[in-house]
Write an enzyme that holds these catalytic residues in place. Sequence first.
Site, PDB file in Angstrom:
ATOM      1  N   LYS A  21       0.837  -1.211   0.000  1.00 42.76           N
ATOM      2  CA  LYS A  21       0.000   0.000   0.000  1.00 42.76           C
ATOM      3  C   LYS A  21       0.870   1.258   0.000  1.00 42.76           C
ATOM      4  CE  LYS A  21      -2.945   0.698   3.566  1.00 42.76           C
ATOM      5  NZ  LYS A  21      -2.790   2.011   4.239  1.00 42.76           N
ATOM      6  N   SER A  35       7.344   9.176  12.274  1.00 40.33           N
ATOM      7  CA  SER A  35       6.278   9.054  11.282  1.00 40.33           C
ATOM      8  C   SER A  35       6.816   9.203   9.869  1.00 40.33           C
ATOM      9  CB  SER A  35       5.204  10.127  11.518  1.00 40.33           C
ATOM     10  OG  SER A  35       4.372  10.219  10.375  1.00 40.33           O
ATOM     11  N   ARG A  93      -7.496  -3.080   9.782  1.00 39.70           N
ATOM     12  CA  ARG A  93      -6.583  -4.021  10.448  1.00 39.70           C
ATOM     13  C   ARG A  93      -7.205  -4.649  11.700  1.00 39.70           C
ATOM     14  NH1 ARG A  93      -2.494  -3.638   6.929  1.00 39.70           N
ATOM     15  NH2 ARG A  93      -1.911  -1.546   6.289  1.00 39.70           N
ATOM     16  N   ASP A 130       2.213  -1.131  11.790  1.00 38.70           N
ATOM     17  CA  ASP A 130       0.853  -1.529  11.390  1.00 38.70           C
ATOM     18  C   ASP A 130       0.528  -2.978  11.762  1.00 38.70           C
ATOM     19  OD1 ASP A 130       0.375   0.980  10.348  1.00 38.70           O
ATOM     20  OD2 ASP A 130       1.059   0.440   8.340  1.00 38.70           O
ATOM     21  N   LYS A 177      -4.048   5.846  14.814  1.00 38.14           N
ATOM     22  CA  LYS A 177      -4.162   5.166  13.513  1.00 38.14           C
ATOM     23  C   LYS A 177      -5.632   5.210  13.068  1.00 38.14           C
ATOM     24  CE  LYS A 177       0.177   4.192  13.136  1.00 38.14           C
ATOM     25  NZ  LYS A 177       0.972   4.920  12.137  1.00 38.14           N
ATOM     26  N   ARG A 186      -5.858   1.808  18.215  1.00 37.88           N
ATOM     27  CA  ARG A 186      -5.661   0.359  18.094  1.00 37.88           C
ATOM     28  C   ARG A 186      -5.331  -0.316  19.417  1.00 37.88           C
ATOM     29  NH1 ARG A 186      -2.794   0.313  12.068  1.00 37.88           N
ATOM     30  NH2 ARG A 186      -4.796   0.354  10.966  1.00 37.88           N
ATOM     31  N   ARG A 212      -8.436  12.093  12.774  1.00 35.14           N
ATOM     32  CA  ARG A 212      -6.985  11.886  12.914  1.00 35.14           C
ATOM     33  C   ARG A 212      -6.212  13.203  12.856  1.00 35.14           C
ATOM     34  NH1 ARG A 212      -5.143   6.957   9.314  1.00 35.14           N
ATOM     35  NH2 ARG A 212      -3.306   7.190  10.640  1.00 35.14           N
ATOM     36  N   GLN A 222       4.962   9.277   7.347  1.00 40.56           N
ATOM     37  CA  GLN A 222       4.069  10.182   6.614  1.00 40.56           C
ATOM     38  C   GLN A 222       4.513  11.627   6.781  1.00 40.56           C
ATOM     39  OE1 GLN A 222       0.101   9.226   7.932  1.00 40.56           O
ATOM     40  NE2 GLN A 222       0.094   7.276   6.856  1.00 40.56           N
TER      41      GLN A 222
HETATM   42  C1  S3P Z   1       2.734   4.921   6.229  1.00 40.80           C
HETATM   43  C2  S3P Z   1       3.306   5.282   7.423  1.00 40.80           C
HETATM   44  C3  S3P Z   1       2.797   4.851   8.745  1.00 40.80           C
HETATM   45  C4  S3P Z   1       1.844   3.666   8.616  1.00 40.80           C
HETATM   46  C5  S3P Z   1       0.845   3.861   7.501  1.00 40.80           C
HETATM   47  C6  S3P Z   1       1.566   4.036   6.168  1.00 40.80           C
HETATM   48  C7  S3P Z   1       3.326   5.409   4.974  1.00 40.80           C
HETATM   49  O1  S3P Z   1       2.088   5.928   9.334  1.00 40.80           O
HETATM   50  O2  S3P Z   1       1.157   3.455   9.831  1.00 40.80           O
HETATM   51  O3  S3P Z   1      -0.022   2.769   7.414  1.00 40.80           O
HETATM   52  O4  S3P Z   1       2.973   4.891   3.890  1.00 40.80           O
HETATM   53  O5  S3P Z   1       4.171   6.321   5.029  1.00 40.80           O
HETATM   54  P1  S3P Z   1       2.804   7.023  10.279  1.00 40.80           P
HETATM   55  O6  S3P Z   1       3.670   7.873   9.443  1.00 40.80           O
HETATM   56  O7  S3P Z   1       1.651   7.803  10.864  1.00 40.80           O
HETATM   57  O8  S3P Z   1       3.551   6.233  11.309  1.00 40.80           O
END
Ligand code: S3P
Length: 421
Positions: A5, A151, A381, A303, A330, A334, A106, A153
């Site tokens: 993903k 993170s 999940r 995850d 998340k 969770r 979120r 992201q």
């Molecule tokens: C992801 C980073 C993670 C993960 C998410 C996908 C990504 O999140 O939990 O499912 O693709 O960069 P966080 O950056 O909030 O840890």
Amino acid sequence: MPGDKSISHRALMFSALAVGESTATGLLEGEDVMATAAAMRAMGADITRDDEGTWRIHGVGVGGLLDPRQALDMGNSGTSTRLLMGIIASHGIKATFTGDASLSGRPMGRVIEPLSKMGASFDASDGGTLPLTMRGALPAVPIEYRLPVASAQVKSAVLLAGLNTPGITTVIEPVPTRDHTERMLKGFGANLEAEEHYGVRSIRIHGEADLQAQHVVVPGDPSSAAFFMVAALLIEGSDLLLENVGLNPTRAGLVQVLRDMGGKIEEVNPREVGGEPVADLRVRHSQLNGIDIDPAIAPSMIDEFPVLFVAAALAKGTTRTSGLEELRVKESDRLSAMASALSVAGASVAETADGLVIEGTAGEPLRGTQTKPITTHLDHRIAMSMAVAGLASKDGVEVDDTSPIATSFPSFIELLEGAAK
Ligand code: S3P
């Protein structure tokens, strides 16, 4: 295993920012990734899929995105939202983001803060949540940003904003997180350097980049494979071969933890796919032992905790986890969702501020749900983890809503039914 993903989102985004036609094969066709595709189309990219499953993306070039005419509906997808906020932050366009009830709860403040420093402006709902409208800055200002939370992201949002920002944008991550953005951006020709000193990584991206169209092969998703790994370990007589599992070290923490618990997991035919390490995994039923999980490994399996908690519930002895505050933000909280789901199914679980403590059954099946189904809180999940718990229970497990599974793993139920025959 279906496409990863995280890598699928990035394949579409970076292709849409490259010049010319990119292709992607093995792309995950789940709802989250489709939300990314729709958003990139709304901002000018041409994205199609042929009958063989190859995706063709005609990019607009870095700096070339257009104002979307309508709000960008991100559905359940935090990755789409936060990475796109980064991309838009250094384009002179305005966009509104909306999402479902889970995504709308979120925190987006974690990306609003650094992107504001780069010059973007935001009008968010209370508490820094969606719906929000943002306006990118042209030109944006390069920053050096130390991540306050582990993170990928947030790291990716700042690096992607840096793509169209003059000068050098730097992200410092005290705890390494998944590095798909760095790997793939380099593959697309961005000028990006990463160095590590005493475990602290600095990533520098040179802005006003030109990305070149690429052919991306997306490896299988270790986070999807996780459900089958745990199912095979728990169910007597299992001997399962999981093909095409991505094993990037920033993602493979669960394999290590399950082995430490006594799980028999072998890597077969290790290879490289799309610049990422991949192998097939042979997983056999094993007696698992409870352990204390080092919080330092958490980012590489962030995850996978919901399904790890299921493994712990059937292990011999106590499993203790800590340092998992991030699990509370998340798709659902969770820690609390899994504590109550496993308790409803008959497991012995205590919730702490930053983890769960689980007393395993030493292989005895859980009771299963009786009168009350599991509440999934729009979290794919939780639904898939509790489906695995159902296989290891006397009465089976009923979940209230299986539709969120389509966000990341549309073929899950079919594959699980096939494997469980
Ligand atoms: C992801 C980073 C993670 C993960 C998410 C996908 C990504 O999140 O939990 O499912 O693709 O960069 P966080 O950056 O909030 O840890």
